[in-house]
Scaffold this motif. Structure first.
Motif, PDB file in Angstrom:
ATOM      1  N   TYR A  17       0.903  -1.285  -0.128  1.00 20.19           N
ATOM      2  CA  TYR A  17      -0.057   0.042  -0.088  1.00 20.19           C
ATOM      3  C   TYR A  17       0.725   1.352  -0.057  1.00 20.19           C
ATOM      4  O   TYR A  17       2.133   1.127   0.360  1.00 20.19           O
ATOM      5  CB  TYR A  17      -0.877   0.021   1.200  1.00 20.19           C
ATOM      6  N   VAL A  18       0.327   2.423  -0.361  1.00 21.30           N
ATOM      7  CA  VAL A  18       0.783   3.817  -0.278  1.00 21.30           C
ATOM      8  C   VAL A  18       0.164   4.545   0.517  1.00 21.30           C
ATOM      9  O   VAL A  18      -0.988   4.618   0.657  1.00 21.30           O
ATOM     10  CB  VAL A  18       0.974   4.294  -1.751  1.00 21.30           C
ATOM     11  N   GLU A  19       0.865   5.370   1.149  1.00 12.82           N
ATOM     12  CA  GLU A  19       0.174   6.454   2.091  1.00 12.82           C
ATOM     13  C   GLU A  19       0.810   7.618   1.710  1.00 12.82           C
ATOM     14  O   GLU A  19       2.146   8.108   1.512  1.00 12.82           O
ATOM     15  CB  GLU A  19       0.937   6.251   3.606  1.00 12.82           C
ATOM     16  N   GLY A  20      -0.110   8.748   1.307  1.00 17.02           N
ATOM     17  CA  GLY A  20       0.185  10.157   1.005  1.00 17.02           C
ATOM     18  C   GLY A  20       0.412  11.041   2.126  1.00 17.02           C
ATOM     19  O   GLY A  20      -0.260  11.139   3.112  1.00 17.02           O
ATOM     20  N   LEU A  21       1.298  11.767   1.813  1.00 20.56           N
ATOM     21  CA  LEU A  21       1.788  12.940   2.864  1.00 20.56           C
ATOM     22  C   LEU A  21       2.134  14.070   2.211  1.00 20.56           C
ATOM     23  O   LEU A  21       3.363  14.431   2.013  1.00 20.56           O
ATOM     24  CB  LEU A  21       2.910  12.383   4.016  1.00 20.56           C
ATOM     25  N   LYS A  22       1.158  14.836   1.855  1.00 16.77           N
ATOM     26  CA  LYS A  22       1.380  16.171   1.032  1.00 16.77           C
ATOM     27  C   LYS A  22       2.141  15.782  -0.122  1.00 16.77           C
ATOM     28  O   LYS A  22       1.577  15.288  -1.174  1.00 16.77           O
ATOM     29  CB  LYS A  22       1.846  17.208   1.924  1.00 16.77           C
ATOM     30  N   ASP A  23       3.224  16.308  -0.282  1.00 17.42           N
ATOM     31  CA  ASP A  23       4.160  16.053  -1.504  1.00 17.42           C
ATOM     32  C   ASP A  23       4.989  14.695  -1.238  1.00 17.42           C
ATOM     33  O   ASP A  23       6.059  14.905  -2.324  1.00 17.42           O
ATOM     34  CB  ASP A  23       4.815  17.554  -1.780  1.00 17.42           C
ATOM     35  N   TYR A  24       4.849  14.176  -0.429  1.00 21.69           N
ATOM     36  CA  TYR A  24       5.611  12.996  -0.438  1.00 21.69           C
ATOM     37  C   TYR A  24       4.647  11.889  -0.405  1.00 21.69           C
ATOM     38  O   TYR A  24       3.449  11.771  -0.033  1.00 21.69           O
ATOM     39  CB  TYR A  24       6.468  12.938   0.985  1.00 21.69           C
ATOM     40  N   VAL A  25       5.270  10.445  -0.555  1.00 19.37           N
ATOM     41  CA  VAL A  25       4.521   9.184  -0.313  1.00 19.37           C
ATOM     42  C   VAL A  25       5.513   8.403   0.335  1.00 19.37           C
ATOM     43  O   VAL A  25       6.612   8.262   0.177  1.00 19.37           O
ATOM     44  CB  VAL A  25       3.962   8.725  -1.607  1.00 19.37           C
ATOM     45  N   ILE A  42       0.771  11.829  -4.195  1.00 15.83           N
ATOM     46  CA  ILE A  42      -0.059  10.403  -4.324  1.00 15.83           C
ATOM     47  C   ILE A  42      -1.082  10.256  -5.446  1.00 15.83           C
ATOM     48  O   ILE A  42      -1.034   9.381  -6.036  1.00 15.83           O
ATOM     49  CB  ILE A  42      -0.918  10.123  -3.066  1.00 15.83           C
ATOM     50  N   LYS A  43      -1.373  11.521  -6.181  1.00  9.36           N
ATOM     51  CA  LYS A  43      -2.134  11.562  -7.238  1.00  9.36           C
ATOM     52  C   LYS A  43      -1.290  11.128  -8.357  1.00  9.36           C
ATOM     53  O   LYS A  43      -1.690  10.406  -9.481  1.00  9.36           O
ATOM     54  CB  LYS A  43      -2.651  12.887  -7.387  1.00  9.36           C
ATOM     55  N   SER A  44       0.126  11.545  -8.425  1.00  7.50           N
ATOM     56  CA  SER A  44       0.802  11.161  -9.536  1.00  7.50           C
ATOM     57  C   SER A  44       1.200  10.104  -9.636  1.00  7.50           C
ATOM     58  O   SER A  44       1.251   9.372 -10.620  1.00  7.50           O
ATOM     59  CB  SER A  44       2.145  12.024  -9.261  1.00  7.50           C
ATOM     60  N   LEU A  45       1.740   9.291  -8.302  1.00  6.24           N
ATOM     61  CA  LEU A  45       1.992   7.807  -8.114  1.00  6.24           C
ATOM     62  C   LEU A  45       0.687   7.291  -8.798  1.00  6.24           C
ATOM     63  O   LEU A  45       0.735   6.007  -9.546  1.00  6.24           O
ATOM     64  CB  LEU A  45       2.184   7.603  -6.834  1.00  6.24           C
ATOM     65  N   GLU A  46      -0.430   7.544  -8.226  1.00  3.04           N
ATOM     66  CA  GLU A  46      -1.646   6.648  -8.647  1.00  3.04           C
ATOM     67  C   GLU A  46      -1.886   6.404 -10.073  1.00  3.04           C
ATOM     68  O   GLU A  46      -2.233   5.516 -10.720  1.00  3.04           O
ATOM     69  CB  GLU A  46      -2.746   7.632  -8.248  1.00  3.04           C
ATOM     70  N   SER A  47      -1.471   7.599 -11.052  1.00  3.98           N
ATOM     71  CA  SER A  47      -1.658   7.575 -12.478  1.00  3.98           C
ATOM     72  C   SER A  47      -0.472   6.380 -13.057  1.00  3.98           C
ATOM     73  O   SER A  47      -0.632   6.205 -14.021  1.00  3.98           O
ATOM     74  CB  SER A  47      -1.386   9.005 -12.921  1.00  3.98           C
ATOM     75  N   GLN A  48       0.429   6.240 -12.237  1.00  7.11           N
ATOM     76  CA  GLN A  48       1.610   5.371 -12.764  1.00  7.11           C
ATOM     77  C   GLN A  48       1.328   3.796 -12.217  1.00  7.11           C
ATOM     78  O   GLN A  48       2.033   3.102 -12.901  1.00  7.11           O
ATOM     79  CB  GLN A  48       2.703   5.994 -12.344  1.00  7.11           C
ATOM     80  N   ILE A  62      -3.510   4.415  -0.903  1.00  4.12           N
ATOM     81  CA  ILE A  62      -3.807   3.498  -2.270  1.00  4.12           C
ATOM     82  C   ILE A  62      -3.453   1.953  -1.789  1.00  4.12           C
ATOM     83  O   ILE A  62      -2.328   1.800  -1.154  1.00  4.12           O
ATOM     84  CB  ILE A  62      -2.718   3.819  -3.233  1.00  4.12           C
ATOM     85  N   VAL A  63      -4.202   1.068  -2.155  1.00  6.22           N
ATOM     86  CA  VAL A  63      -3.945  -0.356  -1.828  1.00  6.22           C
ATOM     87  C   VAL A  63      -3.890  -1.109  -3.004  1.00  6.22           C
ATOM     88  O   VAL A  63      -4.362  -1.013  -3.712  1.00  6.22           O
ATOM     89  CB  VAL A  63      -4.818  -1.006  -0.689  1.00  6.22           C
ATOM     90  N   ASN A  64      -3.049  -2.254  -2.801  1.00  7.29           N
ATOM     91  CA  ASN A  64      -2.851  -3.511  -3.924  1.00  7.29           C
ATOM     92  C   ASN A  64      -3.681  -4.357  -3.502  1.00  7.29           C
ATOM     93  O   ASN A  64      -3.478  -5.051  -2.339  1.00  7.29           O
ATOM     94  CB  ASN A  64      -1.272  -3.797  -3.809  1.00  7.29           C
ATOM     95  N   LEU A  65      -4.741  -4.568  -4.343  1.00  7.36           N
ATOM     96  CA  LEU A  65      -5.581  -5.629  -4.255  1.00  7.36           C
ATOM     97  C   LEU A  65      -5.190  -7.078  -3.756  1.00  7.36           C
ATOM     98  O   LEU A  65      -5.531  -7.701  -3.251  1.00  7.36           O
ATOM     99  CB  LEU A  65      -6.592  -5.857  -5.350  1.00  7.36           C
ATOM    100  N   ASP A  66      -3.791  -7.590  -4.386  1.00  8.35           N
ATOM    101  CA  ASP A  66      -3.297  -8.852  -4.303  1.00  8.35           C
ATOM    102  C   ASP A  66      -2.976  -8.987  -2.620  1.00  8.35           C
ATOM    103  O   ASP A  66      -2.669 -10.004  -2.119  1.00  8.35           O
ATOM    104  CB  ASP A  66      -2.110  -8.815  -5.022  1.00  8.35           C
ATOM    105  N   HIS A  67      -2.715  -7.795  -1.928  1.00  3.43           N
ATOM    106  CA  HIS A  67      -2.258  -7.816  -0.587  1.00  3.43           C
ATOM    107  C   HIS A  67      -3.373  -7.513   0.381  1.00  3.43           C
ATOM    108  O   HIS A  67      -2.987  -7.813   1.671  1.00  3.43           O
ATOM    109  CB  HIS A  67      -1.168  -6.880  -0.207  1.00  3.43           C
ATOM    110  N   VAL A  68      -4.546  -7.535  -0.200  1.00  5.92           N
ATOM    111  CA  VAL A  68      -5.625  -7.390   0.983  1.00  5.92           C
ATOM    112  C   VAL A  68      -6.251  -8.447   1.556  1.00  5.92           C
ATOM    113  O   VAL A  68      -6.356  -9.444   0.512  1.00  5.92           O
ATOM    114  CB  VAL A  68      -6.777  -6.467   0.101  1.00  5.92           C
ATOM    115  N   HIS A  69      -6.389  -8.670   2.720  1.00  7.85           N
ATOM    116  CA  HIS A  69      -6.627  -9.725   3.541  1.00  7.85           C
ATOM    117  C   HIS A  69      -8.370  -9.625   3.797  1.00  7.85           C
ATOM    118  O   HIS A  69      -8.884 -10.848   3.600  1.00  7.85           O
ATOM    119  CB  HIS A  69      -5.914  -9.739   4.904  1.00  7.85           C
TER     120      HIS A  69
END
Length: 101
Positions: A17-25, A42-48, A62-69
Motif C-alpha cells: 500500500y501507499v500512504e500519501g503525505l502532502k508532497d511525499y508518499v 499520491i495523485k501522480s503515483l496513482e496515475s503510474q 492506495i492499496v494493492n488488491l493482491d495484498h488485501v486480507h
C-alpha cells in the motif's frame, strides 16, 4: 522511483500500500522492514500504477488488491495494518470486492 536521492526499482507486485503525505508518499513493500519515502504526490503515483490492481480507497491511501486480507467496517486489512476507507470511496470498495471473489 526516486527516494533519498537514489533511483530505486520497485516492482508493482511488491507494493502492499501507499500512504500519501502532502508532497511525499510512503510506499510499503512486502518483506521490507521500512517504507520507501519518495517526493511525489499520491495523485501522480496513482496515475503510474496499474488500475486493475491498485485502488485509491482514501485521500491518503492506495492499496494493492493482491495484498488485501479483508475488508470490513470502514477498514481494509493488509498484513497487520488496518487502513481506513472513506465513504466517498464506497464505489471503489464495491469494485474491489467484486474482483476479490
Amino acid at each position: 522511483m526516486y527516494a533519498d536521492y537514489n533511483l530505486i526499482k520497485v516492482n508493482h507486485e511488491d507494493i502492499m500500500y501507499v500512504e500519501g503525505l502532502k508532497d511525499y508518499v510512503k510506499i510499503y513493500l512486502a518483506n521490507a522492514p521500512k517504507p520507501i519515502i519518495s517526493r511525489v504526490t499520491i495523485k501522480s503515483l496513482e496515475s503510474q500504477l496499474p488500475a486493475d490492481d491498485f485502488f485509491r480507497v482514501h485521500k491518503s491511501y492506495i492499496v494493492n488488491l493482491d495484498h488485501v486480507h479483508s475488508i470490513r467496517k470502514g477498514r481494509i486489512k493488509i498484513a497487520e495494518v488496518e487502513i481506513p476507507f472513506s465513504d466517498g470511496y464506497k464505489e471503489v470498495i464495491t469494485r474491489m470486492t467484486g474482483k476479490m471473489e
